[in-house]
Write an enzyme that holds these catalytic residues in place. Structure first.
Site, PDB file in Angstrom:
ATOM      1  NE  ARG A  22      79.804 119.243 -35.216  1.00  0.00           N
ATOM      2  CZ  ARG A  22      80.802 118.689 -34.544  1.00  0.00           C
ATOM      3  NH1 ARG A  22      81.492 117.697 -35.078  1.00  0.00           N
ATOM      4  NH2 ARG A  22      81.131 119.122 -33.337  1.00  0.00           N
ATOM      5  CG  HIS A  23      79.846 123.993 -36.159  1.00  0.00           C
ATOM      6  ND1 HIS A  23      81.057 123.576 -35.671  1.00  0.00           N
ATOM      7  CD2 HIS A  23      78.930 123.633 -35.222  1.00  0.00           C
ATOM      8  CE1 HIS A  23      80.908 123.014 -34.493  1.00  0.00           C
ATOM      9  NE2 HIS A  23      79.606 123.019 -34.190  1.00  0.00           N
ATOM     10  CG  HIS A  78      74.894 123.483 -33.244  1.00  0.00           C
ATOM     11  ND1 HIS A  78      75.947 124.198 -32.717  1.00  0.00           N
ATOM     12  CD2 HIS A  78      73.862 124.371 -33.367  1.00  0.00           C
ATOM     13  CE1 HIS A  78      75.580 125.453 -32.526  1.00  0.00           C
ATOM     14  NE2 HIS A  78      74.319 125.590 -32.908  1.00  0.00           N
TER      15      HIS A  78
END
Length: 605
Positions: free
Chosen positions: A347-348, A533
């Site tokens: 995930r970012h 995401h």
């Protein structure tokens, strides 16, 4: 607590209600604990004066080389196939169901164990043959009939002696005796688990020991958590934590807890309160059990032929297994599947609007539309984009902390010697920036191009507005010093994404995209890094694992709990089968930091 457990609890409670409070301290004082130590931790325990009933059980446990091989199987099966129910308890053969015993009669249980052991010692088998059995949800060793009869006789003798000496009702196991290796696992993991189990070769001599354990019956159906960090309460209804503390959590009593918090009971203090969920990790069910006594069935039947220390250890119910070096051959034998490609979904990092809210852009814009940095957690600068600074409203960048998180993850991947072969990213700016900073720490920013794949973009139903956001083009990203590939053909052009798509449409495009990304890499490629995401950790791994999509409500609940730089790791095995495994690096946990206004501080003084 279940109804049956409540009745037993009340029965024991009534029996002990008349005992003096001082007598409850006698066992602790007799073991050498001073009064202030025996009482200090539980000074606020609401159940301090309540005689807490304990449940006891008897297990037959392997020792020596067989135990080492089983423990290695535990670790490797968890790494390759994730955790299953067998990992909750140590390797054992269950000899009786859990039963209650009054505190003052526990010593009688020890005598019952010794008598039962002495009775069958001469006939206890030198070797306990174990036959591997496998089904769609169970894998384990079954004990053959003749040795099983002797073991059952031992269990029944213990039950008889415990009833006479300790007034306990013990139900010995009369069904098929077994040593569980895996239980309640994913069906597609069965073959891998069988391959790992076949490398154990348990048909050799082993010293077995009968071990008596107890547990707190109040928390049988609770989850057990272990504290990773120290936590000092900020409010009166919060629990203090020290590293290693065990917390009991009832999943059915979490309505009062807000996001990121749980309500639990501390094993150390007996107190109940709120605690931060990200300070904890799941512990094994048996980690809070108490080991009381063991009876060792020596490999040598004649007690006189053993050393005095060994004979004494059996008579006293103590077990001191010899320490042996771990066999490297057994570790290598457990590597039943050859790793080919791997997929690391990340995930970012933290995004600006996650900290400063939807109005973050108004906080950093001058009246003439220029960017300035109102807080150190705002990025130093913003890249140029064709639709101006307004374009960042629906496509926010990483915060300064998000950049730091990304670099920390890249540094950890470098230290772990992971071979990153290719990088894919969602077209969202925060994801592309995360991939860029990870590659910089890996020293690959100039050698490896980021392949932008719109097919793994966030579920568009969660995006604000009726249209998909306008994202930066590949040319704009290159101008911002991001090494993106202009040759890669994505599975889904961004223009093909539909606004407010259904959940089935979202998971379908993610499935198509992940197979497209994997198939574009050679089979011996190494690790394929996918930066997306929080939703990608689920939607980009389940298609590879052959699992159906989750229910949309469960999916939403799961995604909310995924932290920045959360990771999910899959490995490809023989035959093109993919399986979950432990990520190559650990997660990054940190606390919040409130804004500080020095003017208010000075004026307030």
């Amino acid at each position: 607590m279940a109804a049956g457990e409540t009745q037993v609890y009340a029965k024991v409670n009534n029996k002990l209600k008349g005992r003096r409070a001082a007598s409850l301290l006698d066992p602790l004082l007799g073991m050498g604990f001073p009064v202030h130590t025996a009482l200090h931790c539980h000074c606020d325990d609401p159940s301090l004066d309540d005689p807490i009933p304990q449940e006891y059980a008897l297990f037959l446990c392997p020792t020596g080389p067989l135990l080492e091989k089983l423990q290695e199987f535990w670790r490797e099966s968890k790494r390759q196939c994730t955790k299953n129910r067998a990992h909750e308890v140590f390797p054992h053969i269950t000899l009786c169901d859990f039963f209650t015993c009054e505190d003052q009669k526990v010593e009688c249980l020890y005598e019952a164990l010794k008598r039962a052991g002495d009775r069958v010692l001469g006939s206890f088998p030198l070797t306990v043959p174990l036959a591997l059995h496998s089904s769609i949800s169970y894998l384990g060793f079954f004990v053959s009939d003749s040795p099983a009869d002797v073991i059952r006789e031992f269990a029944m003798t213990f039950a008889t002696e415990a009833a006479v000496l300790a007034d306990c009702t013990v139900k010995p196991c009369t069904k098929q005796l077994h040593l569980t290796l895996a239980h309640k696992f994913y069906p597609h993991h069965q073959r891998t688990l069988e391959q790992l189990a076949q490398a154990l070769q348990p048909d050799h001599s082993c010293q077995w020991a009968a071990a008596l354990y107890s547990r707190d019956m109040r928390f049988v159906h609770y989850q057990t958590l272990r504290a990773l960090f120290q936590y000092k309460p900020q409010n009166v209804d919060e629990l203090p934590l020290s590293p290693g503390d065990y917390i009991f959590v009832d999943p059915c009593q979490q309505e009062e807890a807000s996001e990121g918090w749980v309500i639990g009971i501390s094993q150390r203090t007996g107190c109940r309160g709120f605690l931060p969920e990200n300070y904890m990790e799941r512990a094994r069910e048996c980690d809070t059990w108490v080991k009381h006594r063991t009876y060792t069935f020596s490999l040598t039947v004649d007690p006189n032929s053993r050393k005095d220390g060994e004979a004494g250890s059996r008579r006293n119910g103590e077990l001191h297994p010899p320490q042996r070096p771990r066999s490297m051959g057994s570790i290598q034998a457990l590597q039943a599947a050859v790793v080919r490609r791997s997929l690391l979904v990340v995930r970012h990092g933290e995004r600006v609007d996650q900290v400063f809210g939807r109005s973050w852009l108004q906080q950093c814009c001058t009246p003439d539309g220029k960017y300035f940095r109102p807080d150190l957690n705002f990025p130093y600068s913003l890249p140029r984009r064709s639709n101006g600074i307004k374009g960042f409203e629906s496509d926010p960048p990483l915060s300064t902390c998000g950049i730091f998180q990304s670099r920390m993850a890249g540094e950890a991947l470098l230290d772990s010697s992971v071979h990153i072969a290719s990088v894919f990213s969602s077209p969202a700016l925060r994801c592309v920036q995360t991939a860029k900073h990870i590659l910089e720490e890996l020293k690959l920013e100039k050698k490896m191009k980021i392949r932008v794949e719109p097919g793994i973009f966030e579920w568009t139903k969660w995006e604000a507005g009726r249209t998909t956001p306008t994202l930066m083009t590949l040319e704009e990203l290159k101008e911002a010093n991001v090494n993106v590939s202009t040759d890669y053909r994505p599975a889904f052009p961004f223009a093909s994404l539909m606004p407010a798509e259904s959940y089935s449409e979202y998971v379908d495009r993610c499935a198509v995209s992940v197979w497209h990304m994997v198939s574009s890499c050679p089979q011996d490629a190494g690790v394929i890094l996918v930066v997306g995401h929080g939703s990608a950790l689920d939607s980009c791994t389940r298609p590879l694992l052959g699992l159906p999509p989750r229910d949309s409500a469960d999916f939403a609940q799961l995604v909310r709990k995924i932290p920045s730089l959360g990771m999910c790791f899959c490995e490809e095995k023989k035959g093109g089968k993919w399986e979950l495994a432990a990520p190559p690096v650990t997660t990054l946990t940190h606390g919040s930091n409130s804004a500080f206004n020095w003017r208010s501080w000075v004026l307030g003084s």
